[in-house]
Structures are given as C-alpha cells and as structure tokens.
Design a protein around this motif. Sequence first.
Motif, PDB file in Angstrom:
ATOM      1  N   LYS A 131       5.565 -25.787  57.135  1.00 47.66           N
ATOM      2  CA  LYS A 131       4.133 -25.476  57.204  1.00 47.66           C
ATOM      3  C   LYS A 131       3.518 -25.168  55.843  1.00 47.66           C
ATOM      4  CE  LYS A 131       4.013 -23.947  62.009  1.00 47.66           C
ATOM      5  NZ  LYS A 131       3.593 -22.895  62.966  1.00 47.66           N
ATOM      6  N   ASP A 132       4.335 -24.719  54.894  1.00 46.62           N
ATOM      7  CA  ASP A 132       3.805 -24.425  53.564  1.00 46.62           C
ATOM      8  C   ASP A 132       3.797 -25.663  52.657  1.00 46.62           C
ATOM      9  OD1 ASP A 132       6.486 -24.798  52.979  1.00 46.62           O
ATOM     10  OD2 ASP A 132       6.782 -22.828  52.069  1.00 46.62           O
ATOM     11  N   SER A 152       5.693 -28.072  63.635  1.00 48.30           N
ATOM     12  CA  SER A 152       4.521 -27.736  64.447  1.00 48.30           C
ATOM     13  C   SER A 152       4.990 -27.406  65.855  1.00 48.30           C
ATOM     14  CB  SER A 152       3.531 -28.911  64.505  1.00 48.30           C
ATOM     15  OG  SER A 152       2.521 -28.691  65.480  1.00 48.30           O
ATOM     16  N   LYS A 171      -5.326 -21.500  64.041  1.00 49.11           N
ATOM     17  CA  LYS A 171      -4.217 -22.411  63.792  1.00 49.11           C
ATOM     18  C   LYS A 171      -4.090 -23.462  64.898  1.00 49.11           C
ATOM     19  CE  LYS A 171      -1.678 -18.888  61.223  1.00 49.11           C
ATOM     20  NZ  LYS A 171      -0.473 -18.029  61.165  1.00 49.11           N
ATOM     21  N   SER A 203      -2.121 -26.846  64.878  1.00 47.59           N
ATOM     22  CA  SER A 203      -2.603 -27.713  63.790  1.00 47.59           C
ATOM     23  C   SER A 203      -1.517 -27.967  62.748  1.00 47.59           C
ATOM     24  CB  SER A 203      -3.792 -27.058  63.092  1.00 47.59           C
ATOM     25  OG  SER A 203      -4.858 -26.827  63.998  1.00 47.59           O
ATOM     26  N   THR A 251      -0.835 -28.152  58.971  1.00 47.80           N
ATOM     27  CA  THR A 251      -1.526 -27.398  57.931  1.00 47.80           C
ATOM     28  C   THR A 251      -2.033 -28.318  56.820  1.00 47.80           C
ATOM     29  OG1 THR A 251       0.434 -27.005  56.572  1.00 47.80           O
ATOM     30  CG2 THR A 251       0.017 -25.434  58.370  1.00 47.80           C
ATOM     31  N   THR A 252      -2.984 -27.809  56.063  1.00 51.20           N
ATOM     32  CA  THR A 252      -3.499 -28.551  54.913  1.00 51.20           C
ATOM     33  C   THR A 252      -2.369 -28.893  53.946  1.00 51.20           C
ATOM     34  OG1 THR A 252      -5.651 -27.462  55.089  1.00 51.20           O
ATOM     35  CG2 THR A 252      -5.101 -28.460  52.970  1.00 51.20           C
TER      36      THR A 252
END
Length: 221
Positions: A59-60, A109, A134, A150, A152-153
């Motif tokens: 996610k990071d 996710s 989220k 979601s 993540t960006t």
Amino acid sequence: MIKAFIKKNQYVGKRSWLFPTNNIRQIVLHHTQGSTADGAIEWWGLTPDKVGTNFVIDKDGTVINTIPVDSWAYTLGMSSISNNIPSVYKTTKYARNIEQMGISIELVSEGELVDMSLDKYLFEDGGRFIDKDKVTKLDKPHRGYTCYASYTTEQIKALKELLKQLSSDHSIPISGEHKIFDINYKALQGEKGIYSHVCYRSQDKTDLFPQPELITMLNNL
C-alpha cells in the motif's frame, strides 16, 4: 524495488513452452484480498498449490519481487469448474501455457467490501471495517459489488513505473484502451497486452476493480 524471492517449492519453476509462443506476452494484474504484502506471501507458503505472483505492490508503493521473472506460479485458475468460459480454454495444457505467458502483479488490497450504511464498509474475510476515506464506491456494480478498498496513490504510481519497465523489457504494448474488467478473449487467446484476473475468470473473481484513478493511469501510459 525489493527482491525477496519466496522458496522454490512455493512456485512451479522456470517457464517452459508447450506451443510456439515462446516468450512472455502478457502482464496480468491482481489484488490480494488482504491487508498486507506479508499476509499474502505467508498464505502462498501455507498452500501446496504453488500459487503466487512475480511482484507484490504494498500500500505504501513498495514493489516486492517475490518470484523471478523467468519463473512462474499458478495465478489464473482457468481450468476451474466454476469458470464459465469456453471449454477450449480450460484444458490443462492450454491453461498451463497461458499461465506461463504472463508476468503477474498483485496490488495489496482488501478487495470487495460490504456497504453497511452509515459510512461503514465491512471487509468480509477479515471481519473488520475499512475507513470511508480508503473506500471507492462505484456508480455500478463490478462483479456484484459497488464498494472496494481503494488502491492507493502510491500503489498506482509504482504500478505505472513497473508496467513501463516490464513493457520495455519484454516488448509488451501498454498504450491504448485497456478493457480489463471482464472476460477478454484477447487475453484468453494469448495476445500481447496488459490484463487482469477477471479477463480469464467469470463471476467468481473480482480483481482488478475499475477504480477511476487506476483507469486514468492505464489510459495515459
């Protein structure tokens, strides 16, 4: 990128070719239906089915190379009894070859969520709630669900760079419109391109889901 290869007995091994498409032709996108990269990788080690993906994007945005690109594991399940695709694509020999044509990428996710109203979104497998900020709510259902955790960006940015690199390394076209959110016969027939798990499976799979930010990234590659 972090190289953290799983044990060799957790994936099938080197790619081999049973008919004359002897190169990597596809990039196949998945999501983990879980909360962490470690959790997904740990689960692969607990099953004897030699499932896994070449890359996991946390996610990071951290990209973890878990299986060497010249090797493969089972990721698609095309031969599944529940998979409602033409039988010609479901033979063991054919499905095994399609598996070997693809480089597989997982986005961490939780996947599909149950909308409990009052801005509560339940992650079914984990029995816990996901924060509203989220969650992506779709205008129409994707594979029976309108709410998803979601991407993540940071994940989408990392995926973009990884797709560009893999495209360059293996001459896989990545520009153009990507119809990857339902059964796709180009995917089933082994044509070059970017696809997702749902391109090969009927209603029993949801990955990937059509998050607007992801679509925008793909369309601008």
